[in-house]
Design a protein around this motif. Structure first.
Motif, mmCIF file in Angstrom:
data_model
loop_
_atom_site.group_PDB
_atom_site.id
_atom_site.type_symbol
_atom_site.label_atom_id
_atom_site.label_comp_id
_atom_site.label_asym_id
_atom_site.label_seq_id
_atom_site.Cartn_x
_atom_site.Cartn_y
_atom_site.Cartn_z
ATOM 1 N N SER B 157 0.833 -1.209 0.000
ATOM 2 C CA SER B 157 0.000 0.000 0.000
ATOM 3 C C SER B 157 0.868 1.260 0.000
ATOM 4 C CB SER B 157 -0.890 0.009 1.237
ATOM 5 O OG SER B 157 -0.073 -0.049 2.408
ATOM 6 N N HIS B 186 7.385 -0.708 -4.558
ATOM 7 C CA HIS B 186 6.896 0.514 -5.213
ATOM 8 C C HIS B 186 7.783 1.697 -4.866
ATOM 9 C CE1 HIS B 186 3.600 -2.061 -5.945
ATOM 10 N NE2 HIS B 186 2.916 -1.822 -4.854
ATOM 11 N N HIS B 444 7.643 0.686 -11.694
ATOM 12 C CA HIS B 444 8.145 1.944 -12.265
ATOM 13 C C HIS B 444 7.179 3.087 -11.997
ATOM 14 C CE1 HIS B 444 5.425 1.575 -15.796
ATOM 15 N NE2 HIS B 444 5.585 0.295 -15.582
ATOM 16 N N GLN B 447 3.600 3.233 -13.256
ATOM 17 C CA GLN B 447 2.748 2.206 -12.642
ATOM 18 C C GLN B 447 2.414 2.587 -11.201
ATOM 19 O OE1 GLN B 447 1.670 -0.768 -14.383
ATOM 20 N NE2 GLN B 447 0.254 -0.673 -12.662
ATOM 21 N N SER B 450 -0.331 4.842 -11.417
ATOM 22 C CA SER B 450 -1.537 4.107 -11.774
ATOM 23 C C SER B 450 -2.149 3.432 -10.539
ATOM 24 C CB SER B 450 -1.169 3.075 -12.839
ATOM 25 O OG SER B 450 -2.290 2.437 -13.333
ATOM 26 N N TYR B 451 -1.310 2.857 -9.684
ATOM 27 C CA TYR B 451 -1.806 2.260 -8.433
ATOM 28 C C TYR B 451 -2.338 3.343 -7.490
ATOM 29 C CZ TYR B 451 0.392 -2.275 -9.612
ATOM 30 O OH TYR B 451 0.742 -3.472 -10.195
ATOM 31 N N GLU B 453 -3.689 6.016 -8.450
ATOM 32 C CA GLU B 453 -4.937 6.497 -9.056
ATOM 33 C C GLU B 453 -6.136 5.709 -8.528
ATOM 34 O OE1 GLU B 453 -4.883 6.018 -13.325
ATOM 35 O OE2 GLU B 453 -6.182 7.760 -13.607
ATOM 36 N N THR B 454 -5.941 4.386 -8.352
ATOM 37 C CA THR B 454 -7.055 3.556 -7.896
ATOM 38 C C THR B 454 -7.091 3.450 -6.374
ATOM 39 O OG1 THR B 454 -5.696 1.556 -7.999
ATOM 40 C CG2 THR B 454 -6.934 2.140 -9.980
ATOM 41 N N SER B 456 -4.946 1.741 -4.737
ATOM 42 C CA SER B 456 -4.259 0.496 -4.391
ATOM 43 C C SER B 456 -2.966 0.842 -3.645
ATOM 44 C CB SER B 456 -3.984 -0.254 -5.695
ATOM 45 O OG SER B 456 -3.171 -1.350 -5.483
ATOM 46 N N ILE B 457 -2.296 1.907 -4.066
ATOM 47 C CA ILE B 457 -1.288 2.557 -3.228
ATOM 48 C C ILE B 457 -2.022 3.694 -2.516
ATOM 49 C CG2 ILE B 457 0.705 4.115 -3.258
ATOM 50 C CD1 ILE B 457 1.959 2.364 -5.400
ATOM 51 N N ARG B 476 -4.013 14.370 -15.564
ATOM 52 C CA ARG B 476 -4.220 13.098 -14.872
ATOM 53 C C ARG B 476 -3.402 13.045 -13.580
ATOM 54 N NH1 ARG B 476 -1.095 8.155 -15.605
ATOM 55 N NH2 ARG B 476 -2.188 6.444 -14.580
ATOM 56 N N THR B 776 0.468 9.136 -21.823
ATOM 57 C CA THR B 776 0.837 8.131 -20.838
ATOM 58 C C THR B 776 1.228 6.864 -21.593
ATOM 59 O OG1 THR B 776 -0.637 9.062 -19.193
ATOM 60 C CG2 THR B 776 0.043 6.787 -18.862
#
Lengths: 154, 864
Positions: B157, B186, B444, B447, B450-451, B453-454, B456-457, B476, B776
């Motif tokens: 996380s 990460h 990277h 990514q 991207s995590y 964004e959701t 997930s991180i 974004r 992106t």
């Protein structure tokens, strides 16, 4: 050689199925930029394999009188799944389809050698090498996605 | 040849120099030339800047450091007066710069430090607003969120996004916190945006990261190829070193690969070289064409290739279709120009190649950069003076980020896929091997976003970088950082565009306010000592990371702190210890050793106590399966090569010749977006202008964003010099003034430096971030985002009130004679006075081949 033509047709069909499925996953997971672009690239490879095979398909023709084995063909992936775990599962489906393509080329290469059909052997060998690269990318991407998808993603 | 030992002290050099000259280094970017013959040492010239009204007698003391405003790594001393940094002076004895500094280093190194808008207290977000608080409260908030997420979701996380501008002690500490404390994969740096391809290309060709060449190659080569590298804009002192050869006796020829008519291109013409201007996004086709020419003409060092490489047959097959005519078609260049460039490479004894963002941030980045290695390997041109490769970096400490593992890699160029390498670290840190994330490639930067964004991180810690301006598709990125799904910590000198969006902002000490080491492009390690106290409650990045580690209570297998060190020097020693036996060997370095006259290039160990000028002098590469940093990748897909596959290639010390076919870029011009959008840099600004924007001399030279259009494209659109235009891609738009400039027809160039922050509170600064338009998308191997290939359209908005705010004495100069308005564009200048003196006696540089032992340069390895 009644079933070689069946398998040539299977190679053609399973490459088509793989290409369609790759494109479906590309569009379904377009927010993952690498998945989007790489799946489209790999679909292009499968298209090329079919083009390379086309003269052989023509040569062997459709064998109407030969019974195909049952459940010969696999279905394409048309509806993709949602989210990180969905991506993981979709990549697994692609891996299954690519494995079918790979083993089909292996089988055809054996037949081509038996028949001393150089053209078919070349197509089968070069296509199988690229299928291996497709499988390698799928495995790499699954390994990358798995920890997050399995442990953290909601 | 003069051989005089360095005896230190300014007084000595003062006597040994010509009279000091004064110059405006905004107008004269490169300063006074010191041309010299081939094979002789580059003369020393000491450049100095002091705040207005001060002279040397006013300076209380000079503190050893190196310049942090590009990747070149020029040795420098910081001038201190009354506890403030008031200027900078080049170090004559430094191997990198021989005393020189560029305009950014001279004018931009110190003014930011005393800027009234420095962050001096931590900030936390309360009811949507950032408010000042104390350290206990700010760190308490961070630790509370961190511990909660660890308990709920585990270490995945947590994400960290760091910089190319911290010190190695800070990167290594962060890497240990991430890998041994938390256990998250990460972690990345903004080095992903600037230099990841350099590292990736090294790993693919040579088995491990590590710059093969040296700046001293400039003195010994017959030709210099610059690939997508506008060196006069990005590393001015290195370009000065080249000019001193091209303007001296027996000069090298220059070959320039760049879509703009840059100063490099002009030097190529002047020296009898070639300017190749490929369409943006077609680099690999061009490179495959060059490699094919070597094969066709037999310009191959066959015996050397057989002994030291693997993969030549596969490469020959891949490049075979790329005839000069085919390449000309794809790239929009003249087939004979390609032939001429290849001939220069094929017939020179010693070629130096340099590579930068025109390759790294463009399509097929790793494959194109690897192709540069292929040219050198096929000719056996590596590992001797004059025959080298410089895969450049964008930032001053990017190399350390890569070495220490703050970019996600394992420290010491270890292979995450090799369990023995992971065990070495587990033993060094006394943690379980499973704690160290090694089951997948490191995550990277794109990514990580991207995590985030959701969600997930859910915890993202950003240090010393400004992704709201520098990452692709800015809208974004801003949304991700501003959202509630991810708790964001930002640690920086100022309230940047990124810090404004954070949940907690931590005030950091900058260069000169803390001690640490950093390593430049050609592996030279410098010590940068603390010169002054940081303002207010600002703390060094090292102290901040240690504070977090302590508060989290990360412990090893015996319950001891996983980060036991307290000082930069202790951190350095811990780092040096884990480099033992690896290519990046620091074991022979210490703070004491680095307090000498010059920085020292690694590896430094018992075998090389004074460091190493160039790698691979024996033609042996770190490609052994048990030693290499990676087993390699498919250059098209990024699929990883397995250990078994690698072992089967039996590379064992031989370099890989790898190739890939050209594919069209991800986004190509269309009816709707008919032009190519490409981004880049100007010499007067660095990154998002955090420091250079606060230096008056620099900022007034490039005060606002612009775009460059070719006369052929501007004409039909009715656009004149200085007009306001709207540039739009499928992702966003900017509104800036137009320079009718030297970009190739069909392309639009925009500098990436400008966010909405402005030192003069400029109106209309909200629509100028070039990355609003970028995509992106990233390279499959290096994961470096593509900033150079997007499609766009341009429309005229209204007339401006004068020329565009673009510098006129750099690559953004007006097109010559194409537009009447060009004549009216004032010449860039107005920088404060700097002083400069050329030394009559050049110091002795420990490893310089022009001075060490015999200056004899080995003859080439021709055996075709």
């Amino acid at each position: 050689m009644p079933h070689l033509s069946t398998y040539v047709a299977l190679a053609d069909h399973s490459e088509q199925t793989l290409a369609e499925s790759l494109r479906a996953v590309a569009e379904g997971h377009a927010r993952q930029a690498d998945v989007f672009h790489t799946c489209h690239t790999l679909a292009g490879w499968s298209d090329q394999h079919r083009q390379d095979l086309a003269p052989v398909v023509e040569r062997y023709g459709e064998q109407e009188d030969v019974d195909e084995p049952e459940r010969l063909r696999a279905d394409a992936l048309t509806n993709t799944r949602e989210g990180e775990i969905g991506l993981l599962r979709d990549l697994q489906d692609l891996h299954l389809l690519a494995t079918l393509v790979h083993s089909t080329w292996t089988v055809i290469a054996q037949g081509a050698q038996g028949l001393r059909d150089h053209q078919l052997l070349d197509v089968a060998t070069s296509s199988r090498q690229e299928t291996t690269r497709q499988l390698t990318w799928l495995t790499t991407r699954m390994k990358q996605a798995a920890p997050q998808a399995l442990i953290v993603a909601s | 040849m003069r051989k005089r030992m360095f005896i230190g002290g300014w007084g000595y050099w003062d006597r040994m120099s010509t009279n000091s000259t004064t110059s405006d280094r905004v107008a004269k970017v490169f300063g006074e030339e010191t041309p010299h013959p081939r094979g002789t040492v580059w003369p020393a010239r000491v450049d100095q800047y002091l705040d207005e009204g001060l002279d040397e007698q006013d300076v209380d003391r000079w503190v050893q450091s190196a310049c942090l405003l590009c990747s070149n790594g020029c040795g420098a001393d910081i001038a201190v007066k009354d506890g403030r940094m008031v200027g900078i002076r080049g170090r004559a004895g430094d191997t990198v710069s021989h005393g020189r500094l560029g305009p950014k280093g001279l004018y931009g190194s110190t003014p930011w430090a005393a800027s009234p808008d420095r962050l001096t207290r931590p900030l936390i977000r309360e009811d949507g607003r950032l408010v000042e608080t104390d350290w206990d409260t700010a760190m308490g908030r961070i630790v509370e969120v961190s511990k909660r997420l660890l308990a709920e979701k585990g270490p995945l996380s947590h994400g960290f996004y760091t910089s190319g501008q911290l010190f190695l002690e800070e990167y290594y500490t962060l890497a240990v916190i991430g890998k041994a404390g938390l256990g998250t994969p990460h972690m990345d740096g903004n080095t992903r945006l600037c230099t990841a391809t350099s590292a990736a290309a090294f790993k693919e060709s040579f088995g491990a990261d590590g710059q093969p060449g040296s700046y001293t190659d400039i003195e010994h080569c017959d030709a210099i190829f610059l690939y997508g590298h506008n060196m006069p804009e990005t590393q001015t002192v290195l370009w000065t070193r080249i000019l001193d050869r091209t303007r001296g006796e027996d000069p090298p020829r220059i070959v320039c690969v760049d879509p703009r008519r840059t100063a490099v291109a002009e030097e190529a013409t002047r020296t009898g070289g070639v300017h190749l201007a490929p369409r943006v996004g077609t680099n690999l086709a061009l490179m495959n064409g060059l490699v094919r020419e070597l094969f066709i003409h037999g310009w191959i060092a066959n015996d050397w290739v057989a002994e030291h490489t693997v993969g030549i047959e596969g490469l020959r097959d891949i490049v075979d279709p790329y005839t000069p005519e085919h390449v000309a078609d794809i790239c929009g260049i003249d087939a004979d120009d390609l032939r001429s460039a290849a001939r220069i490479f094929g017939e020179s004894d010693n070629v130096l190649s340099t590579v930068l963002q025109g390759f790294y941030q463009s399509h097929q980045a790793t494959a194109s950069s690897v192709a540069v290695h292929n040219l050198h390997l096929l000719r056996g041109m590596i590992g001797r003076p004059g025959a080298g490769v410089l895969q450049m970096n964008g930032q001053p400490t990017a190399q350390n980020n890569r070495e220490c593992g703050a970019d996600g890699d394992l420290p010491g160029f270890r292979n995450w896929d090799n369990l023995d390498h992971v065990r070495q670290l587990a033993d060094a840190w006394n943690v379980d091997v499973m704690t160290i994330p090694h089951w997948a490639p490191p995550t990277h930067a794109m990514q990580i976003m991207s995590y985030a964004e959701t969600g997930s991180i859910g915890f993202l810690w950003i240090s010393a970088t400004n992704p709201a301006v520098s990452m692709p598709e800015s809208a974004r990125i801003r949304k991700i950082l501003a959202g509630d799904q991810c708790f964001t910590v930002v640690q920086d000198l100022f309230l940047t565009e990124t810090a404004e969006l954070a949940d907690v902002v931590l005030p950091a000490a900058g260069w000169g306010e803390k001690t640490g080491c950093f390593t430049n492009v050609n592996r030279v390690v410098h010590l940068s000592e603390q010169a002054v106290e940081p303002p207010g409650e600002a703390r060094s990045d090292l102290d901040i990371f240690l504070m977090y580690a302590d508060a989290m209570g990360f412990t090893d297998r015996d319950g001891a702190p996983v980060v036991p060190w307290r000082t930069p020097e202790e951190a350095f020693d811990a780092w040096a210890a884990v480099t033992a036996g690896r290519p990046v060997d620091y074991t022979g370095l210490s703070y004491a050793k680095l307090r000498g006259p010059s920085g020292i290039p690694w590896p430094v160990n018992a075998e090389h106590p004074d460091g190493t000028d160039r790698l691979y002098t024996d033609g042996v590469f770190p490609t052994g399966t048990d030693y290499c940093e990676t087993y390699g990748h498919d250059l098209i897909t990024g699929g990883t090569v397995s250990e078994q596959e690698h072992r089967a290639m039996a590379s064992a010390g031989r370099a890989f010749l790898k190739g890939a076919p050209y594919t069209p870029a991800h986004e190509t011009p269309s009816d709707e977006y008919p032009l190519l959008f490409t981004t880049g840099r100007t010499v007067y600004q660095f990154h998002t202008r955090t420091k250079t924007g606060r230096a008056r001399s620099l900022d007034q030279a490039a005060p606002d964003a612009w775009v460059e259009l070719s006369p052929a494209d501007a004409g039909p659109l009715g656009i004149d010099e200085g007009d306001w235009v709207r540039v739009e891609s499928p992702r966003g738009a900017i509104q800036v003034r137009a320079r009718i400039g030297r970009v190739m027809q069909g392309a639009v160039f925009a500098p990436f430096h400008y966010g909405h922050w402005d030192p003069d509170d400029l109106a209309d600064a909200d629509h100028r971030t070039a990355n609003e338009l970028t995509m992106t998308v990233w390279d499959p191997v290096s994961k470096q985002p593509t900033f150079k290939t997007a499609a766009c359209r341009v429309t005229r908005l209204r007339a401006g009130d004068g020329p565009a705010p673009a510098p006129t004495n750099t690559a953004s100069a007006p097109a010559s004679g194409a537009n009447d308005a060009a004549a009216a564009v004032p010449v860039t200048g107005g920088g404060s006075a700097t002083s400069s003196r050329v030394l009559t006696e050049t110091p002795r540089y420990a490893l310089d081949p022009s001075q060490v032992g015999s200056s004899h340069v080995e003859s080439s390895r021709e055996d075709h």
